[in-house]
Design an enzyme around this catalytic site. Structure first.
Site, mmCIF file in Angstrom:
data_model
loop_
_atom_site.group_PDB
_atom_site.id
_atom_site.type_symbol
_atom_site.label_atom_id
_atom_site.label_comp_id
_atom_site.label_asym_id
_atom_site.label_seq_id
_atom_site.Cartn_x
_atom_site.Cartn_y
_atom_site.Cartn_z
ATOM 1 N N ARG A 58 0.835 -1.215 0.000
ATOM 2 C CA ARG A 58 0.000 0.000 0.000
ATOM 3 C C ARG A 58 0.866 1.260 0.000
ATOM 4 N NH1 ARG A 58 -3.980 -0.762 4.811
ATOM 5 N NH2 ARG A 58 -4.747 1.285 4.154
ATOM 6 N N VAL A 94 -4.956 6.597 5.854
ATOM 7 C CA VAL A 94 -3.521 6.603 6.167
ATOM 8 C C VAL A 94 -2.712 7.051 4.945
ATOM 9 C CG1 VAL A 94 -3.694 4.899 8.010
ATOM 10 C CG2 VAL A 94 -3.353 4.104 5.657
ATOM 11 N N ASP A 95 -3.430 7.401 3.849
ATOM 12 C CA ASP A 95 -2.694 7.934 2.691
ATOM 13 C C ASP A 95 -2.344 9.396 2.952
ATOM 14 O OD1 ASP A 95 -5.896 8.030 1.183
ATOM 15 O OD2 ASP A 95 -4.712 9.843 1.546
ATOM 16 N N HIS A 110 -6.042 7.564 12.374
ATOM 17 C CA HIS A 110 -5.620 6.160 12.245
ATOM 18 C C HIS A 110 -4.176 6.051 11.791
ATOM 19 C CE1 HIS A 110 -10.099 4.831 11.735
ATOM 20 N NE2 HIS A 110 -9.784 5.096 12.984
ATOM 21 N N CYS A 118 9.038 3.000 15.962
ATOM 22 C CA CYS A 118 9.800 1.945 16.640
ATOM 23 C C CYS A 118 8.994 1.448 17.833
ATOM 24 C CB CYS A 118 11.143 2.508 17.109
ATOM 25 S SG CYS A 118 12.104 1.306 18.075
ATOM 26 N N CYS A 121 11.501 2.195 21.133
ATOM 27 C CA CYS A 121 11.741 3.550 21.688
ATOM 28 C C CYS A 121 10.620 4.519 21.331
ATOM 29 C CB CYS A 121 13.095 4.092 21.199
ATOM 30 S SG CYS A 121 13.125 4.565 19.459
ATOM 31 N N CYS A 137 15.901 0.686 13.744
ATOM 32 C CA CYS A 137 15.301 1.991 14.080
ATOM 33 C C CYS A 137 16.397 3.051 13.944
ATOM 34 C CB CYS A 137 14.787 1.958 15.523
ATOM 35 S SG CYS A 137 14.397 3.596 16.183
ATOM 36 N N ASN A 202 -21.668 11.010 0.252
ATOM 37 C CA ASN A 202 -21.295 9.632 -0.032
ATOM 38 C C ASN A 202 -21.920 9.221 -1.357
ATOM 39 O OD1 ASN A 202 -21.037 6.668 0.205
ATOM 40 N ND2 ASN A 202 -20.394 7.145 2.296
ATOM 41 N N ALA A 220 -17.300 11.912 -4.703
ATOM 42 C CA ALA A 220 -16.717 13.007 -3.907
ATOM 43 C C ALA A 220 -16.148 14.121 -4.789
ATOM 44 C CB ALA A 220 -15.624 12.445 -3.012
HETATM 45 C C1 BV8 Z 1 -10.575 1.227 19.417
HETATM 46 C C2 BV8 Z 1 -5.693 1.977 9.754
HETATM 47 C C3 BV8 Z 1 -10.527 1.387 21.786
HETATM 48 C C4 BV8 Z 1 -5.032 0.739 9.287
HETATM 49 C C5 BV8 Z 1 -7.988 1.420 10.447
HETATM 50 C C6 BV8 Z 1 -13.051 -5.497 19.599
HETATM 51 C C7 BV8 Z 1 -11.824 -5.156 20.149
HETATM 52 C C8 BV8 Z 1 -11.329 -3.859 20.071
HETATM 53 C C9 BV8 Z 1 -12.049 -2.890 19.399
HETATM 54 C C10 BV8 Z 1 -13.238 -3.249 18.827
HETATM 55 C C11 BV8 Z 1 -13.765 -4.521 18.935
HETATM 56 N N1 BV8 Z 1 -14.970 -4.546 18.283
HETATM 57 C C12 BV8 Z 1 -15.217 -3.339 17.759
HETATM 58 C C13 BV8 Z 1 -14.176 -2.556 18.087
HETATM 59 C C14 BV8 Z 1 -13.978 -1.215 17.735
HETATM 60 C C15 BV8 Z 1 -13.172 -1.236 16.429
HETATM 61 C C16 BV8 Z 1 -14.221 -1.239 15.330
HETATM 62 O O1 BV8 Z 1 -14.859 -0.227 15.135
HETATM 63 N N2 BV8 Z 1 -14.376 -2.371 14.639
HETATM 64 C C17 BV8 Z 1 -15.381 -2.425 13.586
HETATM 65 C C18 BV8 Z 1 -14.882 -3.297 12.448
HETATM 66 C C19 BV8 Z 1 -16.684 -2.943 14.205
HETATM 67 N N3 BV8 Z 1 -12.382 -0.039 16.436
HETATM 68 C C20 BV8 Z 1 -11.104 -0.097 16.844
HETATM 69 O O2 BV8 Z 1 -10.495 -1.118 17.125
HETATM 70 C C21 BV8 Z 1 -10.444 1.255 16.982
HETATM 71 N N4 BV8 Z 1 -9.849 1.351 18.295
HETATM 72 O O3 BV8 Z 1 -11.761 0.987 19.410
HETATM 73 O O4 BV8 Z 1 -9.816 1.401 20.567
HETATM 74 C C22 BV8 Z 1 -11.189 2.711 21.947
HETATM 75 C C23 BV8 Z 1 -12.567 2.772 22.105
HETATM 76 C C24 BV8 Z 1 -13.179 4.023 22.248
HETATM 77 C C25 BV8 Z 1 -12.421 5.189 22.249
HETATM 78 C C26 BV8 Z 1 -11.051 5.081 22.093
HETATM 79 C C27 BV8 Z 1 -10.428 3.851 21.916
HETATM 80 C C28 BV8 Z 1 -9.342 1.425 15.952
HETATM 81 C C29 BV8 Z 1 -9.945 1.386 14.552
HETATM 82 C C30 BV8 Z 1 -8.873 1.809 13.544
HETATM 83 C C31 BV8 Z 1 -8.485 0.626 12.700
HETATM 84 N N5 BV8 Z 1 -7.581 1.088 11.635
HETATM 85 N N6 BV8 Z 1 -7.139 1.875 9.520
HETATM 86 C C32 BV8 Z 1 -5.182 0.556 7.797
HETATM 87 O O5 BV8 Z 1 -5.598 1.470 7.076
HETATM 88 O O6 BV8 Z 1 -4.845 -0.563 7.372
HETATM 89 S S1 BV8 Z 1 -9.645 1.337 10.097
HETATM 90 C C33 BV8 Z 1 -9.964 1.395 8.437
HETATM 91 O O7 BV8 Z 1 -11.385 1.549 8.348
HETATM 92 C C34 BV8 Z 1 -9.424 2.604 7.743
HETATM 93 O O8 BV8 Z 1 -8.890 3.584 8.603
HETATM 94 C C35 BV8 Z 1 -10.668 3.177 7.104
HETATM 95 O O9 BV8 Z 1 -10.549 4.497 6.811
HETATM 96 C C36 BV8 Z 1 -11.602 2.911 8.195
HETATM 97 C C37 BV8 Z 1 -13.034 3.165 7.994
HETATM 98 O O10 BV8 Z 1 -13.383 2.684 6.729
HETATM 99 P P1 BV8 Z 1 -13.899 3.787 5.679
HETATM 100 O O11 BV8 Z 1 -12.864 4.830 5.552
HETATM 101 O O12 BV8 Z 1 -15.256 4.208 6.060
HETATM 102 O O13 BV8 Z 1 -13.866 2.951 4.340
HETATM 103 P P2 BV8 Z 1 -14.993 1.936 3.817
HETATM 104 O O14 BV8 Z 1 -14.384 1.160 2.700
HETATM 105 O O15 BV8 Z 1 -15.591 1.208 4.974
HETATM 106 O O16 BV8 Z 1 -16.136 2.896 3.229
HETATM 107 C C38 BV8 Z 1 -15.865 3.674 2.074
HETATM 108 C C39 BV8 Z 1 -17.064 4.586 1.870
HETATM 109 O O17 BV8 Z 1 -16.768 5.458 0.780
HETATM 110 C C40 BV8 Z 1 -18.335 3.849 1.527
HETATM 111 O O18 BV8 Z 1 -19.412 4.398 2.281
HETATM 112 C C41 BV8 Z 1 -18.531 4.140 0.026
HETATM 113 O O19 BV8 Z 1 -19.916 4.225 -0.315
HETATM 114 C C42 BV8 Z 1 -17.891 5.489 -0.104
HETATM 115 N N7 BV8 Z 1 -17.343 5.792 -1.432
HETATM 116 C C43 BV8 Z 1 -16.730 4.948 -2.299
HETATM 117 N N8 BV8 Z 1 -16.360 5.633 -3.418
HETATM 118 C C44 BV8 Z 1 -16.743 6.922 -3.226
HETATM 119 C C45 BV8 Z 1 -17.371 7.031 -1.971
HETATM 120 N N9 BV8 Z 1 -17.872 8.188 -1.506
HETATM 121 C C46 BV8 Z 1 -17.755 9.270 -2.306
HETATM 122 N N10 BV8 Z 1 -17.152 9.257 -3.513
HETATM 123 C C47 BV8 Z 1 -16.648 8.100 -4.010
HETATM 124 N N11 BV8 Z 1 -16.067 8.100 -5.229
#
Ligand code: BV8
Length: 235
Positions: A58, A94-95, A110, A118, A121, A137, A202, A220
């Protein structure tokens, strides 16, 4: 009357027309690889080279000269440059396309693919190259501890205090190109609705559409410039 305070949340959909895959669309990233295998701390402990391979591929896309910010990124950068009130662009992506478009009041909740951290550290370094378990690192010289500076599932997102403060004082909340399925980002609209105007841009309805005052459908690169134009005209 001072200009309204704005918080904008973007997701993978805003980068789709630049050529980057989204996560949950039919051709999305999670249709090809499982979150549990590449985007959790457990996955990294279990098979670090598999996780490095996923993020190296990526990151290589971001180095491709053909990958450019699109009209939506550029419109948000123009708004950032001219909006006299508070404005914060919170991206889940993350882009580096928002920064390359010129957005300055920008937070990557994110993390960022073009940075590495690292695990020993905690130093964070700009990073455009591949990472591996053999990468030392630059700060502490340890190998085996470098990781992408991204927030995996189960990890704490970044800058939540600053984001919460911006949400507390915002008059307008706009969610662009996000499916509203990942928390805590997906919960922002519920935090502000009723006291801020809420707008979703969206391609289609999402899990959270019913929580927004207004939903505008379209790509968008069309909906964002039009919305920014309306905001600038309202000054
Ligand atoms: C957290 C970085 C605690 C990496 C990402 C069990 C254990 C622990 C946590 C959980 C759990 N169960 C649930 C959770 C919470 C979990 C969560 O939400 N899980 C989901 C799956 C249910 N969340 C976490 O773990 C988060 N941390 O909870 O810590 C905490 C709690 C409360 C407060 C503080 C801390 C951490 C989540 C972050 C994970 N990392 N990314 C990487 O990129 O590889 S998430 C990943 O999903 C990306 O960041 C991405 O951006 C994000 C969201 O996805 P979207 O951006 O919405 O993308 P998606 O494809 O889904 O949708 C695209 C949309 O665009 C669509 O609607 C489409 O229609 C539209 N679209 C398409 N083309 C167009 C368009 N719109 C306009 N124009 C177009 N042309």
């Amino acid at each position: 009357m001072s200009a309204p305070s704005i918080v904008i949340l973007t997701g993978a959909g805003i980068s789709r027309e630049s050529g980057l895959a989204t996560f949950r669309d039919a051709d999305g990233i999670w249709a090809k690889v499982r979150i549990e295998d590449v985007a959790t701390p457990e996955a990294f402990r279990r098979d670090p080279m598999r996780v490095h391979g996923f993020y190296n591929a990526r990151r290589a896309q971001l180095r491709d000269a053909a990958l450019q910010p699109n009209a939506a990124h550029l419109a948000l950068a123009e708004l950032d440059g001219c909006w006299p009130g508070d404005l914060l662009l919170v991206t889940q992506n993350v882009d580096d396309l928002h920064a390359r478009a010129g957005s300055r009041r920008l937070l990557h909740m994110h993390g960022e693919l073009m940075k590495a951290r690292c695990g020993r550290c905690e130093a964070v370094h700009p990073w455009a190259a591949d990472l591996s378990t053999g990468t030392p690192c630059p700060a502490c010289r340890q190998t085996g501890s470098m990781r992408p500076h991204v927030v995996w599932f189960g990890e704490m997102p970044l800058e939540l205090k600053q984001i919460s403060a911006a949400l507390d004082r915002c008059d307008l909340f706009v969610a662009i190109g996000t499916s509203g399925q990942v928390y805590p980002a997906a919960g922002f609209v519920a935090e502000v609705r009723g006291r801020a105007r809420t707008v979703e841009l969206n391609l289609e309805a999402t899990e959270g559409s019913r929580l927004f005052d207004e939903v505008r459908y379209g790509p968008a690169t069309q909906t964002v410039p039009a919305f920014v134009h309306e905001l600038v005209q309202s000054l």
